[in-house]
Design a protein around this motif. Structure first.
Motif, short mmCIF file in Angstrom:
data_model
loop_
_atom_site.label_atom_id
_atom_site.label_comp_id
_atom_site.label_asym_id
_atom_site.label_seq_id
_atom_site.Cartn_x
_atom_site.Cartn_y
_atom_site.Cartn_z
N SER A 66 28.93 56.85 94.79
CA SER A 66 28.62 57.57 93.56
C SER A 66 27.46 58.52 93.81
O SER A 66 26.55 58.22 94.60
CB SER A 66 28.22 56.61 92.44
N LEU A 67 27.48 59.65 93.13
CA LEU A 67 26.32 60.53 93.01
C LEU A 67 25.81 60.39 91.59
O LEU A 67 26.53 60.69 90.62
CB LEU A 67 26.71 61.98 93.31
N LEU A 68 24.57 59.93 91.46
CA LEU A 68 23.99 59.61 90.17
C LEU A 68 22.80 60.52 89.92
O LEU A 68 21.96 60.71 90.81
CB LEU A 68 23.54 58.14 90.17
N GLY A 69 22.71 61.06 88.72
CA GLY A 69 21.55 61.88 88.39
C GLY A 69 21.66 62.46 86.99
O GLY A 69 22.71 62.40 86.36
N VAL B 267 21.03 59.11 94.57
CA VAL B 267 20.33 59.58 93.38
C VAL B 267 19.87 61.01 93.64
O VAL B 267 19.17 61.29 94.62
CB VAL B 267 19.13 58.68 93.04
N ILE B 268 20.28 61.92 92.75
CA ILE B 268 19.98 63.35 92.90
C ILE B 268 19.13 63.82 91.73
O ILE B 268 19.37 63.44 90.58
CB ILE B 268 21.29 64.15 92.97
N ASN B 269 18.16 64.67 92.01
CA ASN B 269 17.37 65.32 90.98
C ASN B 269 16.96 66.69 91.47
O ASN B 269 16.50 66.84 92.61
CB ASN B 269 16.13 64.48 90.64
N LYS B 270 17.17 67.68 90.63
CA LYS B 270 16.80 69.07 90.94
C LYS B 270 17.36 69.50 92.30
O LYS B 270 16.70 70.16 93.10
CB LYS B 270 15.29 69.24 90.90
N GLY B 271 18.60 69.10 92.55
CA GLY B 271 19.30 69.54 93.74
C GLY B 271 19.01 68.77 95.00
O GLY B 271 19.63 69.01 96.04
N ILE C 22 13.14 57.66 91.56
CA ILE C 22 14.20 56.64 91.58
C ILE C 22 13.75 55.40 90.83
O ILE C 22 14.51 54.81 90.06
CB ILE C 22 14.59 56.30 93.02
N ALA C 23 12.49 54.99 91.04
CA ALA C 23 11.97 53.81 90.37
C ALA C 23 12.05 53.96 88.85
O ALA C 23 12.34 52.99 88.13
CB ALA C 23 10.52 53.56 90.79
N GLU C 24 11.84 55.16 88.35
CA GLU C 24 11.87 55.40 86.91
C GLU C 24 13.27 55.64 86.39
O GLU C 24 13.60 55.27 85.26
CB GLU C 24 10.97 56.59 86.57
N PHE C 25 14.13 56.27 87.23
CA PHE C 25 15.46 56.64 86.75
C PHE C 25 16.45 55.48 86.81
O PHE C 25 17.33 55.35 85.96
CB PHE C 25 16.00 57.81 87.59
#
Length: 355
Positions: free
Chosen positions: A38-41, A213-217, A237-240
Motif C-alpha cells: 500500500s501507498l498511504l498518505g 508512507v508518503i507526504n509532500k511527494g 510517520i509517528a503522528e500520521f
C-alpha cells in the motif's frame, strides 16, 4: 549461492513534476512476487500520481519503473499502458452497466478461447462467492458485490501487477476494512502482486504485507505495518500512523528517560547523549489502566470505539497521554484512575517547542 528473486514491481528513484511543481520526489520501493503493498498518505501527497506512473498514464521526470524485470518507464522509454501487463481497479469501479457480471469479468480476456474464458470466469466468480450472480447486471448487485466484480475483472487476464486506486472509499468505514481483508484473501489465493493507494491507514493495515508512507511527494518509510506503528522512521510517520502522544523527556545514563511521569527504564535505539531533551512517543497500548498503578491520572475526555474507550488522560506534571481500556470499564471526564506504563523500547525524536 542462489541469487535473490527479481522484484515483480521495481520503482527506482522516481521523480515527477506537474505544472512546474515537484509532486513526486526520488521515490523508490519494490514488491516481490505475490506481495501486497500500500501507498498511504494524506490527500495531495503524490501517491495517486505514482500509481498513474506505474500504470503508464503519467510520464516520469526521472527514475525508472520495471515490471517483472522489464523496463516500462525511464531512460527514454515509455511502454503504453495496455502493454504493461498491469490491471487496475478504479475508485468509481467503472463496471460496464450494459454487461452482466459474466460479461464484465470476461471483457479483458474475450480474445481467448471460449473454454478458457469459461474456466477463468468460473473460478474467479467462485473465488469471490458470486457464481450465482453471473447473469445479473451491476445495478442488481450490492456495493460490496460490485467491488468484487471489479476486482476479478482486473484479475482475469492474470496481470503482472494489480493496482487499486482507493477502491473502497465509497463504502462506510467498517465495510472498507472488511472488503480490504476479503480482497487481500482473494489476491493471496490467486498469487497476484498488488499495490493499493489509500489515505485510510486501517484499510492499509487490513490489506498489506508492506506499506509506504508518503507526504509532500517523499516516501518517508517503506516497511511492515508493525514497524511503521512501533518503529516509525520520523515524526511525521509517528503522528500520521495510529494514535499517540508525545511526552517531553531528558535522556539519562543507562537508557533511562526522565519524564513528567517519572524516570523510565527501557531501550533507546540510537545513541542519545545524556542531557539531551527529546520527545517520547507513547502509544495508547503503552499506557495500561491499573487501579494499583503508580501513576494517578485524570480523565480529560473519552471516545467510544466499540470494544474499547480511547481516553485522553492528564497525569504527572500536566502530561497528556492516551489510553485504551475495555468499554465496559467506563470512566467519566474528571474521574481519577491509576495507570502504569508498559514499554521497553523507546521511540524518541528531537524536542520540538518549549518545555
Amino acid at each position: 549461492m542462489s541469487q535473490p528473486a527479481r522484484p515483480v514491481l521495481d520503482v527506482e528513484d522516481v521523480s515527477i513534476d506537474l505544472g512546474g511543481h515537484r509532486v513526486v520526489d526520488n521515490v523508490s520501493f519494490s514488491l516481490a512476487d505475490g506481495e501486497i503493498g500500500s501507498l498511504l498518505g494524506p490527500s495531495g501527497c503524490g501517491k495517486t500520481t505514482i500509481l498513474r506512473a506505474i500504470a503508464g498514464f503519467q510520464p516520469l521526470g526521472a527514475g525508472r519503473i520495471r515490471v517483472r524485470g522489464q523496463l516500462v518507464s525511464g531512460d527514454g522509454k515509455h511502454v503504453a499502458p495496455e502493454r504493461r501487463s498491469i490491471g487496475m481497479v478504479f475508485q468509481d469501479l467503472a463496471l460496464f452497466p450494459h454487461l452482466t457480471v459474466n460479461g464484465n469479468v470476461s471483457f479483458g480476456i474475450r480474445k481467448q478461447g471460449a473454454g478458457d474464458i469459461r474456466r477463468r470466469v468460473g473460478e474467479l466468480l467462485e473465488l469471490v462467492g458470486l457464481s450465482e450472480h453471473a447473469d445479473k447486471y451491476p445495478h442488481e448487485l450490492s456495493g460490496g458485490q460490485q467491488q468484487r466484480v471489479a476486482l476479478v475483472r482486473a484479475m482475469a487476464p492474470r496481470p503482472g501487477v494489480l493496482l487499486l486506486d482507493e477502491p473502497f472509499s465509497g463504502q462506510d468505514l467498517e465495510l472498507r476494512e472488511q472488503l480490504a481483508r476479503e480482497v487481500r484473501e482473494v489476491l493471496r489465493q490467486d498469487r497476484i502482486t498488488a499495490l493499493l493507494v489509500t489515505h485510510d491507514q486501517f484499510e492499509a493495515f487490513a490489506f498489506s504485507d508492506v506499506m509506504g508512507v508518503i507526504n509532500k511527494g517523499k516516501l518517508h518509510q517503506w516497511d511492515s505495518a508493525y514497524n511503521l506503528y512501533h518503529r516509525p522512521a520520523d515524526r511525521f510517520i509517528a503522528e500520521f500512523v495510529g494514535h499517540g502522544a508525545f511526552v517531553g523527556a531528558t535522556v539519562l545514563e543507562d537508557n533511562r528517560l526522565d519524564t513528567g511521569l517519572g524516570v523510565l527504564n527501557g531501550h533507546l535505539s540510537a545513541a542519545w547523549p545524556a542531557g539531551t531533551r527529546v520527545d517520547l512517543l507513547l502509544r495508547p497500548d503503552d499506557v495500561r489502566q491499573d487501579p494499583d498503578g503508580p501513576i494517578r491520572a485524570r480523565v480529560a475526555s473519552r471516545a467510544f470505539r466499540g470494544a474499547d474507550h480511547l481516553y485522553t488522560l492528564v497525569a504527572g506534571d500536566n502530561v497528556r497521554v492516551l489510553c485504551l481500556a475495555p468499554s465496559h470499564q467506563a470512566h467519566q471526564p474528571g474521574d481519577e484512575i491509576g495507570i502504569r506504563l508498559d514499554l521497553k523500547h523507546f521511540v524518541v525524536f528531537p524536542r520540538t517547542g518549549s518545555g
